[in-house]
Design a protein around this motif. Structure first.
Motif, PDB file in Angstrom:
ATOM      1  N   VAL A 127       7.964 -15.340 -80.286  1.00 50.08           N
ATOM      2  CA  VAL A 127       8.621 -17.319 -80.269  1.00 50.08           C
ATOM      3  C   VAL A 127       9.034 -17.368 -81.388  1.00 50.08           C
ATOM      4  O   VAL A 127      10.167 -18.326 -81.711  1.00 50.08           O
ATOM      5  N   GLN A 142       9.769 -19.235 -74.382  1.00 43.38           N
ATOM      6  CA  GLN A 142       9.356 -20.480 -74.999  1.00 43.38           C
ATOM      7  C   GLN A 142       8.546 -21.368 -74.371  1.00 43.38           C
ATOM      8  O   GLN A 142       7.632 -21.636 -74.775  1.00 43.38           O
ATOM      9  N   TYR A 167       4.625 -19.557 -74.063  1.00 46.02           N
ATOM     10  CA  TYR A 167       4.438 -19.956 -74.945  1.00 46.02           C
ATOM     11  C   TYR A 167       4.154 -21.380 -74.918  1.00 46.02           C
ATOM     12  O   TYR A 167       3.130 -21.354 -75.358  1.00 46.02           O
TER      13      TYR A 167
END
Ligand SMILES: Cc1cc2nc3c(=O)[nH]c(=O)nc-3n(C[C@H](O)[C@H](O)[C@H](O)COP(=O)(O)O)c2cc1C
Length: 373
Positions: free
Chosen positions: A76, A119, A122
């Motif tokens: 990320v 993303q 995450y």
């Protein structure tokens, strides 16, 4: 500007620590090797005896899950990475830790933007928790289960939804194993701490997770089987990464996500915009993703008996089963995690000097106390 991993170690460690681990004992240990390498070790947790196969396998799977979190945390910030599994043959035996499970090289000089999927996964790391509560009758949508299966496949493992008949069979077998199961944890959880054998209709839970209440659980839970091609240490690491990728994928999609999108996206549109009342309606359901818990005792008992791990089906696939996961929607949010169980910052699961293997024959240090029970 190039990335300096050293200044970001705290965040990387915190994200990796959020992975599931058997008995919440976080068997991993990260070692930062300047300037751009991070090594993942399986640390010694039990006494001087070699670990049995069941324990070693579950520890490695837990470390695989932590490795997946670490990979996401690096991606990320926009950097690519190279992962070497079992890079050092001298430290490759998981039954005799410390074991060097992986070495991660961060490509600091070149930027590679993280994709939407990375993303979203995450962001799901923080939301994910093992949820052992009874789940709602609302079944998990097939679209999301398929996304989980794809996620596991991307990490080199197989995830399959069990037929309800097979799920029932697995629950029966788990109940049988639970009654007879005396767990092999010499230093950690005494068998008495496992509590009374569970009654019918109550799911397989270990005492340290079970608060003694008698509540009704799903009659036929939705179970998924995770398997790998073979049963080597690398396969266990892959299983751990696939497990984490799959459950984060489930967490990522909200409860209202019939087709993998939050309600506001499939609200009726007027002139190309979502209708006003749908825009204003708070999307409460959209907060919670799919919950998951694990039912692994029957697999452990096969390992302990020295038998091939049995599939929950009569039909046997060619692969080796590694985990059975129960999925569903929990009725309420999982209570905040008990921070008293968090290990302290100086704990060896943080960043610290390399673990050094003792010379052969030398006594190992005092076994660590397990605080998870
Ligand atoms: C390999 C593995 C096996 C596990 N087996 C069980 C199990 O049999 N029963 C259970 O309730 N939880 C099981 N768990 C879940 C852990 O207990 C859980 O991840 C841990 O308590 C940390 O909680 P968290 O997942 O909410 O962070 C297992 C986890 C892993 C990684």
């Amino acid at each position: 500007m190039s990335y300096d991993p050293e200044s970001d170690l705290g965040r990387l460690r915190d994200e990796a620590q959020r992975a599931p681990s058997v008995f919440y004992n976080r068997p991993w240990h990260f070692e930062y090797v300047p300037p751009d390498h991070i090594r993942l070790w399986l640390r010694p947790l039990e006494g001087p005896m070699p670990l049995n196969k069941a324990r070693a396998r579950e520890y490695v799977i837990s470390c695989g899950a932590a490795l997946f979190n670490l990979r996401l945390a690096i991606r990320v910030v926009g950097h690519d990475l190279v992962v070497w599994l079992l890079p050092e043959p001298t430290y490759a035996n998981p039954r005799n830790p410390p074991t060097l499970l992986a070495s991660v090289e961060i490509v600091t000089q070149r930027v590679k933007k993280a994709g939407i999927r990375e993303q979203a996964l995450y962001a799901a790391i923080e939301q994910r928790h093992t949820n052992r509560e009874p789940y709602r009758i609302l079944p998990a949508p097939l679209a999301i289960l398929t996304a989980m299966e794809d996620a596991a496949a991307q990490e080199g493992a197989y995830l399959r939804l069990l037929h309800p008949r097979e799920a029932k069979r697995w629950m029966r077998r788990a109940a049988k194993v639970d009654k007879a199961f005396i767990p092999p944890f010499p230093n950690s959880v005494p068998p008495a701490d496992y509590g009374p054998p569970p009654k019918n209709r109550y799911p397989r839970t270990r005492k340290d997770f079970w608060n003694g209440e008698k509540r009704r659980f799903e009659r036929i839970p939705q179970l998924m089987a995770l398997s790998t091609d073979d049963d080597t240490t690398v396969d266990w690491l892959q299983a751990g990464q696939a497990l984490q990728c799959a459950i984060l994928t489930g967490t990522r999609f909200s409860k209202s996500a019939r087709y993998g999108q939050a309600a506001k996206y499939h609200a009726p549109h007027r002139d190309g915009y979502p209708a006003r009342r749908h825009l204003l309606k708070p999307d409460d359901e959209a907060r919670d993703g799919l919950s998951a818990s694990f039912l692994t005792q029957p697999l452990e008992s096969d390992d302990i008996d020295g038998e091939a791990r049995r599939w929950p089906f009569r039909w046997r696939y060619a692969e080796v089963p590694q985990m059975i996961i129960r999925v569903g929607y929990a009725p309420e949010r999982q209570p905040e995690k008990d921070t008293s169980r968090e290990r302290s910052a100086e704990d060896s699961s943080g960043w610290s000097p390399p673990l050094v293997k003792p010379p052969p024959g030398a006594p190992r240090g005092k076994p660590e106390e397990d605080t998870s029970g």
